[in-house]
Design an enzyme around this catalytic site. Structure first.
Site, PDB file in Angstrom:
ATOM      1  N   ASP A 256     -44.470  49.691  11.840  1.00 40.32           N
ATOM      2  CA  ASP A 256     -44.091  49.574  10.431  1.00 40.32           C
ATOM      3  C   ASP A 256     -42.646  50.060  10.283  1.00 40.32           C
ATOM      4  O   ASP A 256     -42.400  51.267  10.332  1.00 40.32           O
ATOM      5  CB  ASP A 256     -45.044  50.430   9.597  1.00 40.32           C
TER       6      ASP A 256
ATOM      7  N   CYS B  24     -49.024  41.830   6.268  1.00 41.84           N
ATOM      8  CA  CYS B  24     -48.720  43.223   6.624  1.00 41.84           C
ATOM      9  C   CYS B  24     -49.124  44.095   5.444  1.00 41.84           C
ATOM     10  O   CYS B  24     -49.957  43.684   4.624  1.00 41.84           O
ATOM     11  CB  CYS B  24     -47.252  43.394   7.024  1.00 41.84           C
TER      12      CYS B  24
ATOM     13  N   ARG C 266     -42.452  43.151   7.715  1.00 45.29           N
ATOM     14  CA  ARG C 266     -42.955  42.468   8.909  1.00 45.29           C
ATOM     15  C   ARG C 266     -43.469  41.066   8.631  1.00 45.29           C
ATOM     16  O   ARG C 266     -43.111  40.112   9.344  1.00 45.29           O
ATOM     17  CB  ARG C 266     -44.067  43.310   9.566  1.00 45.29           C
ATOM     18  N   SER C 267     -44.333  40.902   7.629  1.00 48.82           N
ATOM     19  CA  SER C 267     -44.894  39.557   7.421  1.00 48.82           C
ATOM     20  C   SER C 267     -43.868  38.555   6.892  1.00 48.82           C
ATOM     21  O   SER C 267     -43.937  37.370   7.255  1.00 48.82           O
ATOM     22  CB  SER C 267     -46.168  39.586   6.567  1.00 48.82           C
TER      23      SER C 267
ATOM     24  N   ASN D 298     -45.689  43.369   2.493  1.00 43.61           N
ATOM     25  CA  ASN D 298     -45.159  41.997   2.414  1.00 43.61           C
ATOM     26  C   ASN D 298     -43.666  41.979   2.065  1.00 43.61           C
ATOM     27  O   ASN D 298     -43.171  41.071   1.397  1.00 43.61           O
ATOM     28  CB  ASN D 298     -45.954  41.142   1.416  1.00 43.61           C
TER      29      ASN D 298
END
Ligand code: 4NP
Length: 148
Positions: A122, A7, A13-14, A10
């Site tokens: 996001d 993403c 989302r990731s 970091n």
């Protein structure tokens, strides 16, 4: 199979995607490994955003041990899959990719059953951490099912 979730920062989302797939790997549902990275450098070395960590834990996924790192060109030669969260991540990642990458670069939402969902919003900028977790979890689980 080595998977890298990507993403922007970091930290939201990731790491969620990383933790969800890590748990599926630990449960024996997927043979491979997972890591995550951000296209940006603002949060290198940091823990996940506390809101992202809290929502993940509420859903049974502990991501508190993860630390942010930045996506690098070499990741394209190390991983089999690089799964990004939105079009900006895709474009930024593509710029870093070598000419003949090992990694297949794809959007995670390509695996979401709702075709109207074509990005993971996001949450750092837009909020909605719970909804974001659900989108990521649904897409990661579908991705796992597609690999077997
Ligand atoms: P992520 O969220 O890409 O899901 O980790 C963000 C985290 C930090 C920033 C943007 C997005 N930031 O601008 O610092």
């Amino acid at each position: 199979m080595k998977v890298l979730m990507v993403c922007l920062g970091n930290i939201c989302r990731s790491p969620m995607a990383h933790g969800i797939l890590r748990d599926r790997i630990d449960q024996g549902d997927f043979k491979g490994s997972v890591d995550s990275a951000g296209t940006g450098d603002w949060h290198i070395g940091e823990s996940p955003d506390e809101r992202a960590a809290a929502v993940s834990l509420k859903n049974g996924v502990d991501i508190s041990d993860l630390r942010a790192r930045q996506l690098q060109t070499d990741d394209f030669n190390t991983y089999d899959w690089i799964l990004v969260m939105d079009d900006k991540n895709y474009a930024d990642a593509k710029k870093l990719a070598p000419q003949s990458p090992r990694a297949k670069l794809e959007r995670l939402t390509d695996y979401h059953p709702d075709s109207n969902i074509n990005r993971v919003p996001d949450p750092y900028l837009e909020g909605g951490f719970e909804q974001v977790f659900q989108i990521v979890q649904t897409a990661v689980n579908r991705w796992v099912e597609r690999q077997s």
